[in-house]
Design an enzyme around this catalytic site. Structure first.
Site, PDB file in Angstrom:
ATOM      1  N   PHE A  70     -28.228 -32.042 -36.593  1.00 49.74           N
ATOM      2  CA  PHE A  70     -26.966 -31.995 -35.854  1.00 49.74           C
ATOM      3  C   PHE A  70     -26.389 -30.590 -35.890  1.00 49.74           C
ATOM      4  CE2 PHE A  70     -22.199 -32.526 -36.050  1.00 49.74           C
ATOM      5  CZ  PHE A  70     -22.034 -32.720 -34.689  1.00 49.74           C
ATOM      6  N   GLY A  71     -26.048 -30.071 -34.721  1.00 53.89           N
ATOM      7  CA  GLY A  71     -25.429 -28.759 -34.610  1.00 53.89           C
ATOM      8  C   GLY A  71     -24.020 -28.861 -34.070  1.00 53.89           C
ATOM      9  N   TYR A  72     -23.069 -28.251 -34.748  1.00 55.60           N
ATOM     10  CA  TYR A  72     -21.668 -28.295 -34.316  1.00 55.60           C
ATOM     11  C   TYR A  72     -21.086 -26.901 -34.107  1.00 55.60           C
ATOM     12  CZ  TYR A  72     -20.949 -27.517 -39.340  1.00 55.60           C
ATOM     13  OH  TYR A  72     -20.985 -27.011 -40.622  1.00 55.60           O
ATOM     14  N   GLY A  73     -21.922 -25.871 -34.253  1.00 57.99           N
ATOM     15  CA  GLY A  73     -21.486 -24.497 -34.038  1.00 57.99           C
ATOM     16  C   GLY A  73     -22.461 -23.800 -33.122  1.00 57.99           C
ATOM     17  N   SER A  74     -23.072 -22.712 -33.595  1.00 60.36           N
ATOM     18  CA  SER A  74     -23.955 -21.928 -32.734  1.00 60.36           C
ATOM     19  C   SER A  74     -25.206 -22.680 -32.303  1.00 60.36           C
ATOM     20  CB  SER A  74     -24.350 -20.621 -33.431  1.00 60.36           C
ATOM     21  OG  SER A  74     -25.091 -20.875 -34.612  1.00 60.36           O
ATOM     22  N   GLU A 103     -29.407 -21.031 -43.302  1.00 66.80           N
ATOM     23  CA  GLU A 103     -28.200 -21.623 -43.875  1.00 66.80           C
ATOM     24  C   GLU A 103     -27.885 -21.180 -45.298  1.00 66.80           C
ATOM     25  OE1 GLU A 103     -26.151 -23.224 -41.963  1.00 66.80           O
ATOM     26  OE2 GLU A 103     -27.614 -22.840 -40.419  1.00 66.80           O
TER      27      GLU A 103
END
Length: 237
Positions: A19-23, A110
């Protein structure tokens, strides 16, 4: 299907979803074969994570987003005192033959304060929820900044730069990517900071502000990881 926090996950045990919520919304990971817009619940997205290695430097860290557990966020004094129930983003299914390689790549991406968590992801098309891996900069990591005054935060983002480029490009890129996911996928925290940034930029062009531009050039070079052709940002969220 396996139960995840009381919900049914549509992904099989041998599937790897991220899941990606930024870049990650606009800069996908390598080797994905499905990209699904949707949301997670129980969190709030905030620009409360310092970035020393991609949108800033150790001497002048930038700011990137992390997820805050909603119950913890509600206990804090945040100038942006409301947040949508849904944190929109995208889920990526990684090709089975490349899972080990991508996991190594993600661990490199990360390292600056983010840790691995798992959460149910809800596809926008209404299909069953998916168990996704997500990187979160939790409040106990040394890069977590906590609440910040919005104007000061926008000014900080405006003047920050790191190996991945200008911090302002990250903010504006996130706003654009979120707005393109769905009519309801915007984030008031992100939009307010973007509006403040655009006002700073307009004043700067007119010579009406003394906020400094990044003072020294920053190398945009990265070392390669395995066979991945393009490095992404540490703030892959």
């Amino acid at each position: 299907m396996a139960a995840v926090n009381g919900e049914m996950a549509s992904a099989g045990a041998d599937e790897f979803w991220l899941f990606g919520y930024g870049s990650l919304i606009w800069k996908p990971p390598p080797h994905f074969d499905r990209r699904v817009p949707g949301w997670v619940t129980g969190y709030v997205r905030r620009f409360w994570q310092a970035s020393q290695d991609h949108r800033g430097t150790p001497e002048a860290p930038g700011r990137v987003v992390t997820l805050i557990e909603r119950s913890f966020w509600a206990s804090l004094a945040d100038a942006h005192d409301s947040a949508p129930e849904k944190v929109w983003g995208t889920a990526y299914r990684i090709e089975a033959s490349h899972v080990a390689e991508v996991k190594e790549y993600l661990d490199i991406r990360e390292i600056n304060g983010y840790t691995i968590h798992y959460t149910p992801f809800h596809p926008a098309d209404g299909s069953p929820s998916i168990r996704t891996l997500v990187y979160i900069g939790t409040p106990d990591n040394d890069q977590f900044t906590g609440p910040q005054e919005p104007q000061a935060l926008a000014e900080h983002i405006y003047r920050s730069e790191g190996p991945s480029g200008l911090n302002r490009d990250y903010l504006l890129g996130l706003e654009k990517a979120l707005n393109e996911l769905s009519p309801e996928s915007g984030d008031a925290h992100v939009t307010d900071l973007s509006d403040r940034l655009r006002e700073i930029e307009a004043k700067s062009k007119k010579g009406e502000t003394d906020i400094q531009e990044p003072v020294s050039p920053v190398s945009h070079e990265f070392r390669r990881v395995s066979s991945v052709d393009e490095q992404e940002e540490t703030e892959k969220v």
